[in-house]
Design a protein around this motif. Sequence first.
Motif, PDB file in Angstrom:
ATOM      1  N   ARG A  80       0.828  -1.208   0.000  1.00  0.00           N
ATOM      2  CA  ARG A  80       0.000   0.000   0.000  1.00  0.00           C
ATOM      3  C   ARG A  80       0.861   1.256   0.000  1.00  0.00           C
ATOM      4  NH1 ARG A  80      -2.776  -1.311   5.508  1.00  0.00           N
ATOM      5  NH2 ARG A  80      -1.987  -3.348   4.869  1.00  0.00           N
ATOM      6  N   ASP A  81       2.176   1.095   0.208  1.00  0.00           N
ATOM      7  CA  ASP A  81       3.089   2.240   0.261  1.00  0.00           C
ATOM      8  C   ASP A  81       3.787   2.503  -1.063  1.00  0.00           C
ATOM      9  OD1 ASP A  81       2.539   2.633   2.996  1.00  0.00           O
ATOM     10  OD2 ASP A  81       4.010   1.115   3.551  1.00  0.00           O
ATOM     11  N   ASN A  82       3.493   1.711  -2.104  1.00  0.00           N
ATOM     12  CA  ASN A  82       4.063   1.996  -3.415  1.00  0.00           C
ATOM     13  C   ASN A  82       3.555   3.345  -3.921  1.00  0.00           C
ATOM     14  OD1 ASN A  82       5.682  -0.267  -3.762  1.00  0.00           O
ATOM     15  ND2 ASN A  82       4.034  -1.497  -4.629  1.00  0.00           N
ATOM     16  N   ALA A  83       4.337   3.941  -4.797  1.00  0.00           N
ATOM     17  CA  ALA A  83       4.023   5.295  -5.276  1.00  0.00           C
ATOM     18  C   ALA A  83       3.083   5.255  -6.473  1.00  0.00           C
ATOM     19  CB  ALA A  83       5.307   6.038  -5.617  1.00  0.00           C
ATOM     20  N   THR A  84       1.915   4.650  -6.275  1.00  0.00           N
ATOM     21  CA  THR A  84       0.898   4.598  -7.326  1.00  0.00           C
ATOM     22  C   THR A  84      -0.432   5.071  -6.755  1.00  0.00           C
ATOM     23  OG1 THR A  84       0.122   2.352  -6.843  1.00  0.00           O
ATOM     24  CG2 THR A  84       2.037   2.569  -8.307  1.00  0.00           C
ATOM     25  N   GLY A  85      -1.320   5.460  -7.648  1.00  0.00           N
ATOM     26  CA  GLY A  85      -2.635   5.885  -7.214  1.00  0.00           C
ATOM     27  C   GLY A  85      -3.426   4.768  -6.566  1.00  0.00           C
ATOM     28  N   THR A  86      -3.322   3.549  -7.126  1.00  0.00           N
ATOM     29  CA  THR A  86      -4.045   2.416  -6.547  1.00  0.00           C
ATOM     30  C   THR A  86      -3.567   2.135  -5.134  1.00  0.00           C
ATOM     31  OG1 THR A  86      -4.467   1.391  -8.697  1.00  0.00           O
ATOM     32  CG2 THR A  86      -4.486  -0.060  -6.780  1.00  0.00           C
ATOM     33  N   ALA A  87      -2.241   2.113  -4.935  1.00  0.00           N
ATOM     34  CA  ALA A  87      -1.698   1.862  -3.599  1.00  0.00           C
ATOM     35  C   ALA A  87      -2.118   2.955  -2.627  1.00  0.00           C
ATOM     36  CB  ALA A  87      -0.175   1.759  -3.667  1.00  0.00           C
ATOM     37  N   ALA A  88      -2.083   4.208  -3.089  1.00  0.00           N
ATOM     38  CA  ALA A  88      -2.476   5.315  -2.216  1.00  0.00           C
ATOM     39  C   ALA A  88      -3.943   5.200  -1.810  1.00  0.00           C
ATOM     40  CB  ALA A  88      -2.220   6.645  -2.913  1.00  0.00           C
ATOM     41  N   ASN A  89      -4.800   4.806  -2.751  1.00  0.00           N
ATOM     42  CA  ASN A  89      -6.204   4.604  -2.409  1.00  0.00           C
ATOM     43  C   ASN A  89      -6.361   3.489  -1.382  1.00  0.00           C
ATOM     44  OD1 ASN A  89      -7.294   6.637  -3.960  1.00  0.00           O
ATOM     45  ND2 ASN A  89      -7.744   5.332  -5.713  1.00  0.00           N
ATOM     46  N   HIS A 177     -12.342  -2.453  -7.668  1.00  0.00           N
ATOM     47  CA  HIS A 177     -10.903  -2.218  -7.735  1.00  0.00           C
ATOM     48  C   HIS A 177     -10.603  -0.772  -7.320  1.00  0.00           C
ATOM     49  CE1 HIS A 177      -6.796  -1.967  -9.234  1.00  0.00           C
ATOM     50  NE2 HIS A 177      -6.810  -3.285  -9.286  1.00  0.00           N
ATOM     51  N   PRO A 178      -9.557  -0.565  -6.505  1.00  0.00           N
ATOM     52  CA  PRO A 178      -9.289   0.788  -5.998  1.00  0.00           C
ATOM     53  C   PRO A 178      -8.461   1.672  -6.918  1.00  0.00           C
ATOM     54  CG  PRO A 178      -7.795  -0.771  -4.968  1.00  0.00           C
ATOM     55  CD  PRO A 178      -8.721  -1.585  -5.844  1.00  0.00           C
ATOM     56  N   SER A 179      -8.344   1.346  -8.188  1.00  0.00           N
ATOM     57  CA  SER A 179      -7.565   2.197  -9.090  1.00  0.00           C
ATOM     58  C   SER A 179      -8.227   3.563  -9.208  1.00  0.00           C
ATOM     59  CB  SER A 179      -7.470   1.560 -10.479  1.00  0.00           C
ATOM     60  OG  SER A 179      -8.716   1.615 -11.132  1.00  0.00           O
ATOM     61  N   PRO A 180      -7.430   4.631  -9.286  1.00  0.00           N
ATOM     62  CA  PRO A 180      -8.014   5.975  -9.404  1.00  0.00           C
ATOM     63  C   PRO A 180      -8.961   6.101 -10.586  1.00  0.00           C
ATOM     64  CG  PRO A 180      -5.676   6.126  -8.921  1.00  0.00           C
ATOM     65  CD  PRO A 180      -5.962   4.679  -9.198  1.00  0.00           C
ATOM     66  N   THR A 181      -8.624   5.442 -11.689  1.00  0.00           N
ATOM     67  CA  THR A 181      -9.467   5.525 -12.883  1.00  0.00           C
ATOM     68  C   THR A 181     -10.886   5.066 -12.584  1.00  0.00           C
ATOM     69  OG1 THR A 181      -7.548   5.098 -14.270  1.00  0.00           O
ATOM     70  CG2 THR A 181      -9.704   4.783 -15.283  1.00  0.00           C
ATOM     71  N   TYR A 182     -11.009   3.992 -11.798  1.00  0.00           N
ATOM     72  CA  TYR A 182     -12.334   3.457 -11.498  1.00  0.00           C
ATOM     73  C   TYR A 182     -12.988   4.199 -10.340  1.00  0.00           C
ATOM     74  CZ  TYR A 182     -16.069   0.046 -11.025  1.00  0.00           C
ATOM     75  OH  TYR A 182     -17.305  -0.556 -10.977  1.00  0.00           O
ATOM     76  N   VAL A 183     -12.212   4.499  -9.313  1.00  0.00           N
ATOM     77  CA  VAL A 183     -12.772   5.177  -8.140  1.00  0.00           C
ATOM     78  C   VAL A 183     -13.371   6.526  -8.533  1.00  0.00           C
ATOM     79  CG1 VAL A 183     -12.192   6.254  -5.924  1.00  0.00           C
ATOM     80  CG2 VAL A 183     -11.298   3.988  -6.479  1.00  0.00           C
ATOM     81  N   CYS A 184     -12.748   7.190  -9.510  1.00  0.00           N
ATOM     82  CA  CYS A 184     -13.214   8.519  -9.920  1.00  0.00           C
ATOM     83  C   CYS A 184     -14.453   8.487 -10.809  1.00  0.00           C
ATOM     84  CB  CYS A 184     -12.092   9.267 -10.638  1.00  0.00           C
ATOM     85  SG  CYS A 184     -10.745   9.749  -9.537  1.00  0.00           S
ATOM     86  N   THR A 185     -14.900   7.308 -11.205  1.00  0.00           N
ATOM     87  CA  THR A 185     -16.059   7.256 -12.089  1.00  0.00           C
ATOM     88  C   THR A 185     -17.347   7.636 -11.371  1.00  0.00           C
ATOM     89  OG1 THR A 185     -16.388   4.885 -11.663  1.00  0.00           O
ATOM     90  CG2 THR A 185     -15.045   5.490 -13.577  1.00  0.00           C
ATOM     91  N   SER A 186     -17.404   7.390 -10.049  1.00  0.00           N
ATOM     92  CA  SER A 186     -18.628   7.668  -9.308  1.00  0.00           C
ATOM     93  C   SER A 186     -18.336   7.649  -7.815  1.00  0.00           C
ATOM     94  CB  SER A 186     -19.696   6.617  -9.634  1.00  0.00           C
ATOM     95  OG  SER A 186     -20.759   6.665  -8.708  1.00  0.00           O
ATOM     96  N   PRO A 187     -18.980   8.533  -7.049  1.00  0.00           N
ATOM     97  CA  PRO A 187     -18.825   8.477  -5.589  1.00  0.00           C
ATOM     98  C   PRO A 187     -19.267   7.134  -5.011  1.00  0.00           C
ATOM     99  CG  PRO A 187     -19.862  10.545  -6.256  1.00  0.00           C
ATOM    100  CD  PRO A 187     -19.805   9.679  -7.476  1.00  0.00           C
TER     101      PRO A 187
END
Length: 208
Positions: A80-89, A177-187
């Motif tokens: 979860r500490d990798n420098a990616t949006g998915t890890a940050a989420n 999936h917690p990727s930023p691309t998917y998380v940002c599609t809808s609250p």
Amino acid sequence: MPDSPDAPKSLRDPALLEARRAMADADHVKPLRALAQRIAGERGAAVPDPDPLDGGVGARLLLLLETPGPSIGRTGFVSRDNATGTAANLFRFLAEAGIARRDTLIWNAVPWVIHAPGARNRAPRRSEATAAAPYFAPLLALLPRLAVVVPAGRFAQAAAAPLSRLRPDLPVIPIPHPSPTYVCTSPAVRERILAGLAQAAVHLAAAP
């Protein structure tokens, strides 16, 4: 054990990454690292190590992602500490759900790197999920305290089917999936992730 980072993407710091690597053979992750190395040898592809700040063989929650992403080449960890949006989420969602880091193990449904060197990650294939299925039994054998499985995304959910056959008593709680691309599609995506993790936390609280 060092204190857990208080913010996402900490492994972009070379000093923190080096300190994490120095812990890679800690007793609680050493058997999992050996399994990762075995898979790497059999598949002829890199398999990242479990994060030694997580629970290792003492984990009670298995968070199952899809496949290692390009950041793995920089750190060598599923973290979860990798420098990616998915890890940050993931970092933020797990913290918000109140799930203790020592209770978790993050693993991939297809644990080896499937993308070509230098290429973007691609969606894993059904044939790769089939090839990965035999590795669930040795993984479960290393997790005697496991109380709940949380597959993230449709692929991980489908790939987790062998876990239910091996351990039909084990609750499986899928989340988006917690990727930023998917998380940002809808609250609603964020809400579904947090609801699933809250449900998993209930199982952890009820487990011995």
